[in-house]
Each structure stands twice: as C-alpha cells, then as structure tokens.
Write an enzyme that holds these catalytic residues in place. Structure first.
Site, PDB file in Angstrom:
ATOM      1  N   SER A  78    -101.178   5.019  69.562  1.00  0.00           N
ATOM      2  CA  SER A  78     -99.834   4.948  69.262  1.00  0.00           C
ATOM      3  C   SER A  78     -98.990   6.447  69.608  1.00  0.00           C
ATOM      4  CB  SER A  78     -99.687   5.070  67.793  1.00  0.00           C
ATOM      5  OG  SER A  78    -100.511   6.068  67.259  1.00  0.00           O
TER       6      SER A  78
ATOM      7  N   HIS B 153     -99.293  10.239  59.722  1.00  0.00           N
ATOM      8  CA  HIS B 153     -99.083   9.538  61.338  1.00  0.00           C
ATOM      9  C   HIS B 153     -97.667   9.934  61.636  1.00  0.00           C
ATOM     10  CE1 HIS B 153     -98.488   6.317  64.251  1.00  0.00           C
ATOM     11  NE2 HIS B 153     -99.647   6.761  64.692  1.00  0.00           N
TER      12      HIS B 153
ATOM     13  N   ASP C 127     -92.306   4.551  60.735  1.00  0.00           N
ATOM     14  CA  ASP C 127     -93.676   5.136  60.552  1.00  0.00           C
ATOM     15  C   ASP C 127     -94.028   5.334  59.316  1.00  0.00           C
ATOM     16  OD1 ASP C 127     -96.291   6.275  61.295  1.00  0.00           O
ATOM     17  OD2 ASP C 127     -95.357   5.925  63.366  1.00  0.00           O
TER      18      ASP C 127
END
Ligand SMILES: *[C@@H]1O[C@H](CO)[C@@H](O)[C@H](O)[C@H]1NC(C)=O
Ligand SMILES: *[C@@H]1O[C@H](CO)[C@@H](O)[C@H](O)[C@H]1NC(C)=O
Ligand SMILES: *[C@@H]1O[C@H](CO)[C@@H](O)[C@H](O)[C@H]1NC(C)=O
Length: 727
Positions: A502, A208, A150
C-alpha cells in the site's frame, strides 16, 4: 500493522473474511446493497433525490415484506450518494430487494463487500528538491488537497487539530495541514451489529492511515528517527499539501458502502487527489466494482525498494566485522556474548535453552517473523540469521525487527563459521542503530509485488508504474508497539518503519498532487500519462532494474509497469496521452457489461455506449496471445498524443520490437505547431503465436532531444482467457 502485500496478512484476511461470513449468517438478517438509481426517472412529486430514496425505503417498510423473510427489523437507509454514484446504501431483505428492483429508475444493486488494506528518505530518493524541479514548480504541493481514505489519523502526530467530533477527537483539532477528518461506519454496524468499535472517530488506532498521510503530505519534522535509525528531517512527497481524512477501516474491517460514502464525501469536499490504498476481494463477476475502486484510487501501482539499508554489525572476538541487516531499537546491545551455532542443537526448544548467548541459525522454512518472535520471547540475547538473500527477505518480513537479530548473507556466514570453528569460546558484540545509504542496486522490484496482466482489465497493461515501497519512515500512532525485547517491553515511538504494497500508492498520490498543483488543467489521465512516460529503467548502478521475485532477472513491464516513478521528469513530459471519461466508458462498453452496469459505474447517463472500444488512449501497449494457430497476426493500436511541451516541436518514433515481432509506427514523425495540439498515429504489431512473453518499447523522441515519451510494449500469454477477444 499487518497491512502488507506478503502472503501472511492475506491468510489472516482470509480467516477474517470467513469469520465475517460466519458472523453474517448468525447475526445479520439483512444484507447491505449499494443501489444505483437513474435520476431521470425520479417522479416529479419529490423535491430532491434524497427524498425519493427515503420514500422508496419507506414504501418497502409499509409493504411489510420483512415478515416474508421472517425478519423482525425494518429496512433501513444507510447513506445517500450524490457524487461517486447516484443512489444509496440500504439494508434490505431478499423480498425487499426484489420489490426495490421493480419501479423504473432502479439501475443496479451491488451486494456489500468487505475489503482489505493492500497493504523519509523517499523524497530524496525520488530526487525531489526544494530548489528545482517538481517541488519548486509546485511549491511542494501548496494548496493541493489530498483525500486519504484509510484507517484515520493520529492528529497530534504532526498536525494539531481535528474536525468531526467523536471519541477522543474534537473540533479544535483542525488546522492548515489537516483540514478535515470524518469517519464512516454505518455499513459496518449494519452488517456486524455486535462489532465493538474501539474508537468512534477519525482517530487512527491502527497506524496505517497516519503512515499513509505522512508519506503523501507529511510536513517536515526535525530530528525524526526510529530509535536512531534513519535520522534526519522527514517529509512527505507533497509536504505543503493539505489533508482531508476519511476513516473507513475499523480494526481492519471495511465495507464498500462506507467506502463509497467516503469517496462521495471526498468529491463533495472538493479534494484534488484521492489516496485509497485498499483492495476489495472480489469475484470476477464483480470486476466492475473493482474497476470502480480502480477509477477512484488512481490505478494499480507496482512497487520497488529504496536505497536505504538498516544495518547491524557483528564484531567477532577476533575483531573482524560483519555487516548485516538489523533494525533492532537498541544501540550497542550485546557485548562479549557467546556465540552458539545451531548444529549442536537438536530442536528449537533446546535452542532457547542457551540463555545469555547469541544463537546463529539458518533461516528454515518457517517464516522469519516467527523465528524472530521466538528469539524475542526467549532467554537468548540475540540471533544471527543466515539467509540466501538478506535484503529482499528482510523487506518481506516486517516484524522480525522486534528481535535483536542480524540477518547475514551466505558469504558472511562462511566468515562467521570459520571464526566459530577457530576458537573454543567464540564471542561477539552486536551493534544496531546504523543506517547505510546508497545501497546498490536500487530500486529492485520487490519479490512479493503483484504481477500483470490484470484479470479485470487485461487489455490494459498493469501495473502502471513502480514507486518506492519498502522501508518507509513515516508517522505512526504512538499506541502501536514497534519493538519488543525478550518478551517484556513494548516500545512506542511516533515514527516507524513499515513495509507493504500500500505504500506505493501514497507516493504516486503525492506525485500526482504535486503535478496537479503545477498543472491544474491536466486531467487525471494526463497526469498518469506524464508519470508513466517519464519513468526510469535503470537502478543506481546504471543497470536495468531487476526483479527480486524472478531470480534477479531484468524486471519486465509485467513486474514494474512503465518503470520507476521520476517526479521531476513527470513535470515536463513533452507529450501526454489524454483520455476523457467517455473514453473510459467506451472501454467499459467493449467489456461485455450491460448498459445498466455501466450506468452504475459512471453514475450518469450523459455518456453513450455507441462506440465501444478497447483502444483506450493509454501510454502502453499489450498484446494477448490466444493460440489462434494463425501463422502471423496483426494488431493495431490507435493513439493520440497532446503537445504539452514547446509549442513548435517535432517528434520521431523509435521502436524496439519485442522478440519475434515487427512493429510499425505511422506516421513516423509528428510535427506540432502549437501548444495542446493533438496528433494521432497507429502502432501496428505483427507477431507469431508462441509460448513466451516478450517485451519492447516505443519512444517519441523530440528532435532537439528535450523529451523522450516512452511506452512499454508487451506480448504475453492470455492467462485469463478473456472471452471478448477485443484487445
Ligand atoms: C478539545 O480538547 C481539548 C483538549 O483535550 C480541550 O481543552 C477542549 O476544551 C476541547 N474542545 C471542545 C470543543 O470540546
Ligand atoms: C565488545 O564490546 C566491549 C565493550 O564495549 C569491548 O570491551 C570489547 O572489546 C568489544 N569486543 C570486540 C571484539 O570489539
Ligand atoms: C490508423 O488506422 C486506421 C485504421 O486502419 C485509419 O483509419 C487511420 O486513418 C489511421 N490513422 C493514422 C493517423 O494513420
């Protein structure tokens, strides 16, 4: 964070993608290729394949092919790959690529692609408890290693440590939770030499990756809250699991060469489960690569919402309360503030010229987010925004909460209007920081969820499952602002509430990690089957789950896959639909790929294409309607189940046939005499061509009632006009 499933980030991404294309044509004279090689052809003179690859690039260099394309620079080798694929990534000119293709051993070269991120109360909502079920059995994921590919990690957040040295990231940062952290950017630099990397280490600058990591495997953090919302003890789905972080996103930029390098490293590091919630924007001709992503990212998931509601209360001057949706990070923010209804205002400019009041407006066609920003930056104190369906809209517009706004329904708007009309000086108090639990109905399929069938694997029902998505409390790097008041203050906190596609991925990954901890012998296919066949289909009002993207109709498997993930049931599924790598190869062989492409996909020639089959042993059934004009069509599915329940057990088939079809299961009864015994059956669907989708179910019900192994049956239009006609 801008990493969601709603359209806005996609538009941003599109613009971004165009910028990259532009950048490529101006700055970059070469292209990166992910090259697959066949190990069997390695000449004996090389001691190992890395040696072979570098020599191959070296010979391109000495052939001086670069001048043919007017290039000044030399070809370069970016990565060696040993696990995810066999081969390497290299930066090549057109002529160099052609030369590379000639010697035996070359399998394929995929041009570099960029990708986008698809974009805590949760364990409780999933009924995960330390004293029973999957958490007890797995000791909350003890010693399972999860690789998160990520945007990196903010290591001080809950984990004190880091491994790979880099900018603001030193090796003293690793510990029992965060066991590894690395970053990959060679592909990025090769393609965008002028890209200014803000943070050359695994440190997360976007939030994120930190959020995903905390959802998958965050440890308990006492007193977690976002400005008083959702106070409690936050934990991830697998709180005792360990994390290995692979940073491949750089300010939302990612190249597949870096991604493959991360996967390659994760496999080499021995991670048990990989979380990669990103999607490559690929043309259909690249579907194989996308399947490759699918292979490593544990399937496409569908999302739902959880039963937490962040409330804001409007107390009108007549002491009447209206409870709406609000998440502004202030407590009692506004007192006795005048209410201004927009009917008296002609334009948005004027609207902003009513300082120190609360404006009331109907959400117009503009995005809620831009309205919220307008309010946040104006002189008004706050806003009450009227929506047809506040809960679903609120979940889509993630940034509106930067403003002191409360979203209310049409019903509540009537009460509000009545009050405003009843008095010369309407006033109200707005109160935020309230969390309400047990909102009904939950879950619902979020309106922005991607729907099946999938253009890439139309023969397999997608999505697989839905998992909680919206409104997740998770860790967030403190550098990401989470709030803004009247255009001035930016607020920073360690935890944030985020929304997006996500987020379903880390939930499923966390559950997969827990299952892996309890059943280390289960294959990925078995784990996925256990999750899929034990899903729920009712919301917390005991009604079928509804689809907010389809007028709150009952959600179909095309929207929610097999159903809503239920971890404790997945622990003990009774039967599993297992599949081997060869089964997946057989599927690829049936999909019109040539053997070189398939070799590229599987990275090994120890599999054969001798029995192509679209009949993957999968816990769902999909029939694609193809306008054959035949009056009646028969489709057969062969499936094999493995007994992972009691050694001696008997299961009976129960079927609800889709409308307009007849479904037969043969044999109707499966009798098992030992553990891990396999039994096969045929499920045959006879149907007529028509214009509408229809849905049914097939359940293996254990005679003692202990297990129900459920699969959806879908008959749907072949919207992608798949040419193979095989499924
Ligand atoms: C790592 O960072 C800490 C805190 O900034 C510092 O005290 C320590 O000396 C650093 N260690 C190394 C190996 O650089
Ligand atoms: C609004 O808040 C103020 C200050 O707490 C209080 O005096 C007033 O009564 C409140 N108004 C209503 C309608 O509750
Ligand atoms: C399923 O159907 C195939 C093809 O008709 C047949 O060969 C096979 O024996 C059947 N399997 C079972 C378990 O009935």
């Amino acid at each position: 964070m801008g990493l969601n499933g709603d359209p806005f980030p996609y538009i941003l991404f599109l613009m971004y993608f165009l910028l990259i294309l532009h950048a490529k044509s101006k700055l970059v004279t070469r292209t990166t290729y992910v090259v697959s090689m066949d190990m069997a052809f390695m000449p004996k003179v090389f001691i190992n394949h890395h040696n072979w690859y570098s020599s191959t690039i070296g010979s391109l260099k000495s052939a001086n092919l670069a001048s043919l394309d007017n290039h000044q620079s030399s070809p370069s080798l970016l990565y060696n790959y040993d696990h995810a694929v066999h081969g390497f990534a290299a930066h090549l000119s057109k002529h160099e690529l052609e030369a590379l293709k000639k010697p035996p051993g070359f399998v394929s070269a995929s041009e570099e692609m960029t990708s986008t991120l698809h974009t805590t109360h949760t364990p409780e909502f999933l009924s995960l408890r330390s004293t029973s079920g999957l958490w007890l059995a797995s000791n909350q994921g003890e010693d399972v290693i999860i690789g998160v590919i990520d945007t990196g990690i903010w290591p001080e957040n809950k984990w004190k440590g880091t491994c790979e040295e880099g900018q603001d990231f030193n090796s003293s940062m690793c510990n029992a939770k965060l066991i590894g952290a690395r970053s990959f950017y060679k592909g990025l630099i090769a393609n965008e030499p002028n890209f200014g990397i803000r943070m050359k280490s695994a440190r997360d600058m976007e939030g994120h990756g930190t959020l995903i990591s905390s959802i998958v495997a965050g440890n308990y953090v006492e007193g977690t809250s976002l400005f008083g919302y959702a106070t409690g003890t936050a934990s991830g789905v697998a709180p005792h699991a360990r994390l290995a972080i692979y940073k491949v996103f750089w300010d939302k930029s990612n190249y597949i060469s870096d991604f493959v390098a991360a996967i390659d490293q994760a496999i080499a590091d021995g991670v048990d489960v990989i979380s990669a919630s990103l999607g490559y924007t690929v043309e259909s001709s690249f579907s194989l690569e996308e399947d490759f992503i699918a292979k490593v990212s544990f399937a496409a998931l569908e999302k739902g919402t959880i039963d937490r509601w962040f409330a804001g209360t409007i107390t009108l001057g007549n002491e009447e309360d209206i409870v709406g949706w609000g998440i502004f990070p202030g407590k009692v923010l506004l007192q006795n503030a005048p209410l201004v209804y927009p009917m008296i205002l002609k334009s948005s400019d004027k609207m902003l010229n009513v300082p120190n009041s609360i404006i009331v407006r109907r959400r117009e066609y503009a995005r809620l987010e831009s309205q919220a920003q307008l309010v946040a930056r104006s002189n008004v104190l706050g806003a009450i925004i009227i929506l047809d369906n506040p809960i679903t809209i609120a979940m889509e517009d993630r940034n509106y909460f930067l403003c002191p706004c409360i979203l209310i329904s049409l019903d509540n708007a009537r009460v509000l209007k009545q009050y405003i009309k009843s008095t010369d000086k309407p006033v109200a108090n707005l109160t935020f920081q309230q969390t309400m639990m047990g909102i009904k109905p939950a879950p619902v399929v979020a309106s922005y969820a991607l729907r099946g069938p999938s253009p890439h694997t139309p023969c397999i029902l997608k999505p697989d499952i839905m998992a909680p998505r919206s409104l997740i409390l998770g860790a967030c790097p403190p550098i990401i602002p989470v709030g803004e008041i009247r255009g001035r203050k930016q607020l920073y906190r360690d935890f944030t509430v985020s929304y997006g596609t996500s987020l379903a991925c880390p939930h499923a990954t966390g559950v997969a990690a827990l299952l892996k901890g309890v059943h280390p012998e289960w294959s990925p296919a078995a784990i996925k089957s256990a999750i899929m066949t034990t899903t729920g289909h009712l919301d917390n009002t005991n009604s079928p789950i509804r689809d907010s993207g389809n007028g709150l109709q009952i959600a179909s498997p095309l929207a929610m896959g097999s159903g809503h993930i239920r971890p404790n049931q997945a622990l003990d599924p009774g039967l599993v639909y297992d599949a081997t790598p060869q089964d997946y190869v057989n599927l690829l062989c049936s999909m019109n790929f040539n053997s070189a492409q398939i070799l590229n996909f599987i990275g090994s020639n120890s599999y054969s294409c001798s029995s192509p089959s679209s009949g993957l042993n999968y816990p769902s059934y999909i029939v694609l309607l193809r306008k054959t004009r035949a009056s009646s069509i028969i489709q057969n599915f062969q499936r094999t189940v493995t007994n992972v329940g009691q050694d001696v057990s008997t299961y009976k088939a129960m079927v609800t046939a889709p409308e307009g079809s007849a479904v037969m299961v043969s044999p109707e009864k499966l009798i098992f005499r030992k553990g891990n015994e396999k039994k096969s059956y045929n499920l045959t669907i006879r149907y007529e061509e028509k214009e509408q989708s229809s849905f049914g179910t097939h359940v293996w019900v254990e005679e003692n009632g202990n297990h129900k192994v459920r699969s959806p049956i879908v008959i749907t239009l072949d919207v992608f006009k798949t040419s193979t006609g095989l499924c």
